[in-house]
Structures are given as structure tokens and as C-alpha cells.
Design an enzyme around this catalytic site. Structure first.
Site, PDB file in Angstrom:
ATOM      1  N   ASP A 175       0.836  -1.201   0.000  1.00  0.00           N
ATOM      2  CA  ASP A 175       0.000   0.000   0.000  1.00  0.00           C
ATOM      3  C   ASP A 175       0.876   1.258   0.000  1.00  0.00           C
ATOM      4  O   ASP A 175       2.100   1.158   0.162  1.00  0.00           O
ATOM      5  CB  ASP A 175      -0.927  -0.061   1.234  1.00  0.00           C
ATOM      6  N   GLU A 208      -0.015  -0.253  -5.271  1.00  0.00           N
ATOM      7  CA  GLU A 208      -1.027   0.810  -5.359  1.00  0.00           C
ATOM      8  C   GLU A 208      -0.354   2.121  -5.788  1.00  0.00           C
ATOM      9  O   GLU A 208      -0.898   3.212  -5.581  1.00  0.00           O
ATOM     10  CB  GLU A 208      -1.767   0.984  -4.019  1.00  0.00           C
ATOM     11  N   TRP A 209       0.796   1.984  -6.367  1.00  0.00           N
ATOM     12  CA  TRP A 209       1.644   3.114  -6.772  1.00  0.00           C
ATOM     13  C   TRP A 209       0.880   4.157  -7.615  1.00  0.00           C
ATOM     14  O   TRP A 209       0.828   5.341  -7.225  1.00  0.00           O
ATOM     15  CB  TRP A 209       2.838   2.479  -7.481  1.00  0.00           C
ATOM     16  N   PRO A 210       0.241   3.767  -8.721  1.00  0.00           N
ATOM     17  CA  PRO A 210      -0.435   4.816  -9.508  1.00  0.00           C
ATOM     18  C   PRO A 210      -1.581   5.506  -8.762  1.00  0.00           C
ATOM     19  O   PRO A 210      -1.763   6.717  -8.915  1.00  0.00           O
ATOM     20  CB  PRO A 210      -0.964   4.090 -10.736  1.00  0.00           C
ATOM     21  N   LEU A 211      -2.297   4.778  -7.927  1.00  0.00           N
ATOM     22  CA  LEU A 211      -3.401   5.393  -7.170  1.00  0.00           C
ATOM     23  C   LEU A 211      -2.904   6.576  -6.352  1.00  0.00           C
ATOM     24  O   LEU A 211      -3.515   7.637  -6.306  1.00  0.00           O
ATOM     25  CB  LEU A 211      -4.044   4.336  -6.255  1.00  0.00           C
ATOM     26  N   TYR A 212      -1.743   6.405  -5.706  1.00  0.00           N
ATOM     27  CA  TYR A 212      -1.215   7.473  -4.861  1.00  0.00           C
ATOM     28  C   TYR A 212      -0.492   8.551  -5.672  1.00  0.00           C
ATOM     29  O   TYR A 212      -0.213   9.620  -5.165  1.00  0.00           O
ATOM     30  CB  TYR A 212      -0.293   6.890  -3.771  1.00  0.00           C
ATOM     31  N   ASP A 236     -10.796   2.758  -3.392  1.00  0.00           N
ATOM     32  CA  ASP A 236     -11.193   1.442  -2.864  1.00  0.00           C
ATOM     33  C   ASP A 236     -12.617   1.073  -3.281  1.00  0.00           C
ATOM     34  O   ASP A 236     -13.507   1.913  -3.242  1.00  0.00           O
ATOM     35  CB  ASP A 236     -11.180   1.465  -1.329  1.00  0.00           C
TER      36      ASP A 236
HETATM   37  C1  GLA Z   1      -6.083   1.305   1.480  1.00  0.00           C
HETATM   38  C2  GLA Z   1      -6.180   0.287   0.335  1.00  0.00           C
HETATM   39  C3  GLA Z   1      -7.234  -0.751   0.661  1.00  0.00           C
HETATM   40  C4  GLA Z   1      -6.886  -1.440   1.974  1.00  0.00           C
HETATM   41  C5  GLA Z   1      -6.744  -0.415   3.065  1.00  0.00           C
HETATM   42  C6  GLA Z   1      -6.200  -1.032   4.353  1.00  0.00           C
HETATM   43  O1  GLA Z   1      -7.249   2.065   1.578  1.00  0.00           O
HETATM   44  O2  GLA Z   1      -6.465   0.940  -0.875  1.00  0.00           O
HETATM   45  O3  GLA Z   1      -7.332  -1.690  -0.385  1.00  0.00           O
HETATM   46  O4  GLA Z   1      -5.711  -2.184   1.807  1.00  0.00           O
HETATM   47  O5  GLA Z   1      -5.845   0.636   2.712  1.00  0.00           O
HETATM   48  O6  GLA Z   1      -6.001  -0.114   5.357  1.00  0.00           O
END
Ligand code: GLA
Length: 426
Positions: A175, A208-212, A236
Site C-alpha cells: 500500500d 497501489e503506486w499509480p493510485l497514490y 477502494d
Molecule cells: C487502502 C487500500 C485498501 C486497503 C486499506 C487497508 O485504503 O487501498 O485496499 O488495503 O488501505 O487499510
């Protein structure tokens, strides 16, 4: 006269530019994805189960022993995945999300599982999961803390990679919370990828690199694909139709950028399947399953496999739909058109087959019919000169033989989807 000639010349030039652009777009569309992370994993999208959407950060095992994040939950889900047909259709990775850790590292700086909720530790859990023929996934964070506030991996990437490998972990969801700069984010994701590789253990790397990155600047997907096996782009998933729709809308708005980069070894991740929970109607569950197959998405269910209705189970275990998701050609599908509150999506498959999905986005009224000429499907190739069409969802039935000039008429329920497979007849 003079102005007419100038206009004509500029129109011809414009046409030339448009044609050149079309050729370029077609050429780029047809190119295989960029180089993938070279760990030999995720040649088709990862399939499994991930605890987050359904169980979240429930650490209250005193009051809710059956739904807290604990060893017991994972042992039970592992047992069911192996015995109830899940493993047999491909769901292989049993994945732990946030909130498994103890609040502090041990005296040697290693992460440790919460001793009350995971008394046997992760290594013993991994052994059990492996004994069932499954693989174990775990969660950590590139920054100073996980999103739920447990110890982050910043400054500990090598130690954590080694710890996970020693425990026998097979997948890491990494994450991006609590990272103090975009440079640390990118460097951290790369560092962990290389650290995992150095362990010598095969560990799928879920990022989750691109999301952030999106809020700051546009991610470089070619680079991300070189380091990650799949990557989250968007918010999410929640157990609601609104959430599923927002993920589909984000995907279509960005499809020119994200579709070409997906392929064996590296996939866009639109987040978990929430089928079998509380928020989606039957038709909406069908839409999620169909579209996740078209998008070549990792199929990570987040539900309670101990209590799941037969309809949801059959949908999640539908072998024909899974075969589309897992198609070895590995090309992600895209939205072909949107009109009158219908969307048509298509995905090229191996052996010149195509998957086509018609989604009815109208949330008022009953089933609506949609007619499409088959010439417009599969870049004009799917039914040229003819094809056999099978409807897979909502129920499987053979629609039969279609010629190049035929039209195809379907009835689609509100927020539902008709999923089809088109194959060469000759
Ligand atoms: C972020 C991620 C979710 C989950 C939560 C856990 O929001 O995007 O998929 O892993 O953290 O805290």
C-alpha cells in the site's frame, strides 16, 4: 477561387492528419504491453481472496471471534477454498490485508503478527495454506505506517522482503499510505520490487503506486509495469453499485492510457470482487463479474465464503467467464461505445475469439433491448465472414450462427449485463 483552393488543400491536409492519427492509434493499440516485471508470475490475472472489503480492520476478537482479522478466519477460508471448488476453478491466493501486525516491530526490526490474533504466526499459517494447495498473500506499506496505522516498511524494505520470503509468503500487497514524498513513493515501490526479487522466492507484487500518484501527476505506466505484477489505479471498492459504476467510469475515461499497458505479467487492478455480500443486486453482481473478466482484472474476492448463497457462488465459479478473464492472449478489453445509456465493451481473446458485454446503465424501468450490427464488433473482424455467438451471462445459452451482415438483439436488465463469447464459425 483562391480561397476555395486554400480551403480544399487544408481540408485534404486535415483528412491526411486524421488518417495518420487513426493508423498510429490502431498501431499503438495493437502493440503488446511494455516490458513486464520479470518474475515469471501473474501471466494471467491473479485469482484469490482478500480480506479487506468484507472484514476490514476488525480486531475485536473478544466480541466478534468469527469476523475479526485473525488466524482462525484465514484457516477457515483456506479450508473452504480447497474443499468447495474455489481452488479448482482457479482461486489460489488467500490474501491477508491490513491489520495483521503487532503494533511494534521485534527487537531485530522485523514485522511480527499480532500474537493474540495470530498465535501460530504467519509461517505456520503459510504452511497450512500451502498444505491445502493454496498460496498466501500478505500486506505492507511503502510509507511510515499502513493505512490503518500499523508499522510501515519505509527504511525496512530489505528486512521485510526477507521476512516475508522466510515465512513462505507468495504475494505482497504493498500500500502507499503515509509516504512523505512522491520520490519516496516511487523509490520505495521500486526498492521493494527488487528486494522481493533478491529473496529468490516467487512473490507476486501487487502495488497501489499509480493510485497514490494520480493526485500529483500522471503515472508512468511503462515504468510501473516493469516493477509490479498488478497495480491499483483508483479508489477502494465498496459494497455498492455506485462504487462499481465509479470504477467503470474511471476506467473508460482513462482507457487509452491504461489498456495498452496491461498484459501477461502486469495488470490494471480495479480492486476486489464484492459479489456475495450485501450491496449489489443479482444483476449488479453479474455486471461486476462480466466487466472484471473483460478488463482482465485480478479476481480477488472479498466476501465470507463460509456463508455465501448458491447463486453468488455459481457466478464466481462460472468457468466460461473465468476463461475470459484468464484468456492467455492477455489483452485487456475496453469500452467500444456508449449510447442511450447502454455501454458495449469488447475484449480480444485467443484463437480470434472475442468477448462482448452490453451493460444497461439505466436505473429506471425494466429490461431494455439493444441491437447492434455484428460488423461493428471486434474491430470488424469478430464475425467476418461469420461467427458463433454464445451468451454466457446472465445465463448460458447458444445464440447460434451470425453472418457478417446480421444484427444481434439482446435484452438487458437495469444495471445488468449480457456477456457474450463470439467465435469464428468457419
Ligand atoms: C487502502 C487500500 C485498501 C486497503 C486499506 C487497508 O485504503 O487501498 O485496499 O488495503 O488501505 O487499510
Amino acid at each position: 477561387m483562391m480561397t476555395a483552393t486554400v480551403k480544399l488543400v487544408s481540408r485534404v491536409r486535415r483528412l491526411g492528419c486524421v488518417l495518420a492519427f487513426c493508423f498510429l492509434a490502431l498501431f499503438l493499440w495493437g502493440l503488446p504491453g511494455a516490458r513486464a516485471l520479470d518474475n515469471g508470475l501473474a501471466m494471467t490475472p491473479t485469482m484469490g481472496w482478500l480480506h479487506w472489503e468484507r472484514f476490514m480492520c476488525n480486531v475485536n476478537c473478544q466480541e466478534e471471534p468469527d469476523s475479526c482479522v485473525s488466524e482462525k478466519l484465514f484457516l477457515q477460508i483456506a479450508e473452504i477454498m480447497a474443499s468447495d471448488g474455489w481452488k479448482d476453478v482457479g482461486y489460489e491466493y488467500l490474501c491477508i490485508d491490513d491489520c495483521w501486525m503487532a503494533p511494534e516491530r521485534d527487537s531485530e526490526g522485523r514485522l511480527q503478527a499480532d500474537p493474540k490474533r495470530f498465535p501460530g504466526g504467519i509461517r505456520r499459517l503459510a504452511n497450512y495454506v500451502h498444505s491445502k494447495g493454496l498460496k498466501l498473500g500478505i500486506y505492507a506499506d511503502v510509507g511510515n505506517k499502513t493505512c490503518a496505522g500499523f508499522p510501515g516498511s519505509f527504511g525496512y524494505y530489505d528486512i521485510d522482503a526477507k521476512t516475508f520470503a522466510d515465512w513462505g509468503v507468495d504475494l505482497l500487497k504493498f500500500d502507499g499510505c503515509y509516504c512523505d514524498s512522491i520520490k519516496h513513493l516511487a523509490d520505495g515501490y521500486k526498492h521493494m520490487s527488487l528486494a522481493l526479487n533478491r529473496t529468490g522466492r516467487s512473490i507476486v507484487y501487487s502495488c497501489e503506486w499509480p493510485l497514490y500518484m494520480w493526485p500529483i501527476f500522471k503515472p508512468n505506466y511503462t515504468e510501473i509495469r516493469e516493477y509490479c505484477n498488478h497495480w491499483r489505479n483508483f479508489a477502494d471498492v465498496y459494497d455498492s453499485w455506485q462504487s462499481i459504476r465509479s470504477i467503470l467510469d474511471w476506467t473508460t475515461s482513462n482507457q487509452e492510457r491504461i489498456v495498452p499497458v496491461a498484459g501477461p505479467g502486469g495488470w490494471n487492478d480495479p480492486d476486489m470482487l464484492v459479489i456475495g455480500n450485501f450491496g449489489l443486486s443479482r444483476d449488479q453482481q453479474i455486471t461486476q463479474m462480466a466487466l472484471w473478466a473483460i478488463m482482465a482484472a485480478p479476481l480477488l474476492m472479498s466476501n465470507d465464503l463460509r456463508h455465501i448463497c448458491l447463486e453468488a457462488k455459481a457466478l464466481l465459479q462460472d468457468k466460461d467467464v473465468i476463461a475470459i478473464n484468464q484468456d492467455p492472449l492477455g489483452k485487456q478489453g475496453y469500452r467500444l461505445r456508449k449510447e442511450d445509456n447502454f455501454e458495449v465493451w469488447e475484449r480480444p481473446l485467443s484463437n480470434l475469439a472475442w468477448a462482448v458485454a452490453m451493460v444497461n446503465l439505466q436505473e429506471i424501468g425494466g429490461p431494455r433491448s439493444y441491437t447492434i450490427s455484428v460488423t461493428s464488433l471486434g474491430q470488424g473482424l469478430a464475425c467476418n465472414p461469420d461467427c458463433l455467438i454464445t451468451q454466457l451471462l446472465p445465463v448460458k445459452r447458444k445464440l447460434g450462427f451470425y453472418e457478417w451482415t446480421s444484427s444481434l438483439k439482446t435484452q438487458v436488465n437495469p444495471t445488468g449485463t449480457v456477456l457474450l463469447r463470439l467465435e469464428r464459425a468457419s
